[in-house]
Design an enzyme around this catalytic site. Structure first.
Site, PDB file in Angstrom:
ATOM      1  N   HIS A 125     -12.833  43.941 -10.895  1.00 40.49           N
ATOM      2  CA  HIS A 125     -11.560  43.920 -11.630  1.00 40.49           C
ATOM      3  C   HIS A 125     -11.194  42.493 -12.036  1.00 40.49           C
ATOM      4  CE1 HIS A 125      -7.462  45.420 -12.601  1.00 40.49           C
ATOM      5  NE2 HIS A 125      -7.109  44.185 -12.255  1.00 40.49           N
ATOM      6  N   GLU A 126     -11.222  41.579 -11.069  1.00 41.08           N
ATOM      7  CA  GLU A 126     -10.831  40.199 -11.354  1.00 41.08           C
ATOM      8  C   GLU A 126     -11.833  39.513 -12.279  1.00 41.08           C
ATOM      9  OE1 GLU A 126      -7.965  39.045 -10.720  1.00 41.08           O
ATOM     10  OE2 GLU A 126      -7.381  40.780  -9.523  1.00 41.08           O
ATOM     11  N   HIS A 173     -10.847  40.076 -15.875  1.00 42.41           N
ATOM     12  CA  HIS A 173      -9.849  39.103 -16.345  1.00 42.41           C
ATOM     13  C   HIS A 173     -10.506  37.746 -16.594  1.00 42.41           C
ATOM     14  CE1 HIS A 173      -6.602  41.854 -15.644  1.00 42.41           C
ATOM     15  NE2 HIS A 173      -6.728  41.846 -14.332  1.00 42.41           N
TER      16      HIS A 173
END
Length: 345
Positions: free
Chosen positions: A20-21, A24
């Site tokens: 997920h990170e 980003h």
């Protein structure tokens, strides 16, 4: 051995957070945004190393992570600050984490179903003696499309819909596709599978058509399962809001870790399916329009896109800080709840 399962669960959950990170992070880098720190885990740093302008850190608690961008929650004069980039770039950065989780979930499903040669379809093959339904109601060849309004995408959805209807005396409204036309069958009664027979396709007195795999069929099956997992997240949220399930049923990282550890003891297929569900769950939940979540940030960016002026970063920061505080309180509650369920019940 139990320790190994718990460790595996922690590592897998940490991997999903990292994915997920990373979404980003890589989108921010490609968009020219300065990333001050990329961290996996929360709390004190175990390992920390600066490469170029970014600090990369592995932190003590494996239940989170972050991608700290310049000017994300405060004003910055840096031309490469998050707040200085065009709004469409910022929207892509904010949504990238959830998109990565959704993609990861579908990839796990692809790995899981790659060896599958056959699967059950929601097409009725035969009506057994244990069902009260006869020829004029449910027929051989009918494709079940919904059970009491619960849409059927895959074979397993039929039994989810039936389980929501109550006991064995319940009547169901079943929509089927028959000869190319949708037909609604009212007040259909099915006897509950009594466990005396072991055949999986004989539950509820109905057997279903088995379909051989093909590339296109397998792709469709994977997509249907992914969409179904997204739907299960929605159903869970609706049940929580409506009060159908208690807040005591909520689980945090500890509960999820135990669930993954317990599943790992069963078989790898069940663990992979749970991993896909959690990954998709993370993606969908982060898109909710709540402060501190990606969906909350997206709402502010959408406001800027529509009205051509941003909300001042410090005010947006206040909103997200308040949301984060509430999120931490919720995390503390579910963690306490998990500990009580695991060790005291």
């Amino acid at each position: 051995m139990v320790f190994i399962y718990v460790l595996l669960a922690i590592l897998l959950f940490g991997l999903l957070v990292a994915v997920h990170e990373f979404g980003h992070f890589i989108t921010a880098k490609l968009s020219g945004v300065r990333v001050n720190e990329f961290a996996i885990g929360m709390g004190p740093a175990i390992v920390k190393k600066q490469i170029g302008e970014t600090v990369y850190a592995l932190r003590l608690l494996p239940f989170g992570g972050f991608c700290a961008m310049e000017g994300e929650d405060s004003e910055s004069s840096d031309p490469r600050a998050f707040s200085s980039r065009p709004v469409l770039y910022r929207i892509a950065i904010v949504l990238a984490g959830s998109v990565m989780n959704l993609i990861s979930g579908f990839l796990v499903l692809s790995i899981l179903f790659a060896p599958v040669k056959q699967w059950y379809t929601p097409i009725v093959a035969d009506i057994g003696e244990r069902t009260e339904v006869t020829g004029d109601f449910l027929r051989s060849g009918d494709t079940i499309k919904s059970v009491d309004g619960y849409n059927v995408y895959i074979y397993g959805d039929i039994f989810v819909g039936l389980s929501r209807g109550g006991d064995e005396n319940s009547a169901y409204d079943i929509e089927v596709l028959r000869d190319g036309e949708k037909v609604l069958l009212k007040d259909v009664k099915l006897r509950t599978y009594d466990g005396t027979e072991s055949s999986a396709d004989d539950r509820k007195g109905i057997s279903f058509v088995v379909e051989d795999t093909s590339f296109s069929g397998k792709t469709k099956y994977i997509l249907q399962n992914g969409i179904n997992l997204i739907r299960l997240v929605k159903v869970g949220l609706c049940d929580l809001i409506s009060g159908s399930v208690s807040s005591d049923d909520l689980s945090g990282p500890i509960g999820i870790g135990k669930m993954m550890a317990d599943t790992a003891k069963t078989d790898i297929s069940s663990l992979l399916y749970l991993l896909a569900f959690i990954s998709i769950n993370l993606g969908v939940m982060n898109l909710l329009p709540l402060p501190a979540l990606d969906g909350g940030r997206f709402v502010f960016l959408l406001f800027e896109l529509v009205f051509r002026r941003p909300v001042p970063p410090k005010y947006e920061g206040y909103v997200h800080a308040a949301g984060l505080a509430l999120l931490m309180l919720l995390m503390a509650f579910v963690t306490y709840n998990d500990i009580v369920k695991i060790f005291f019940k």
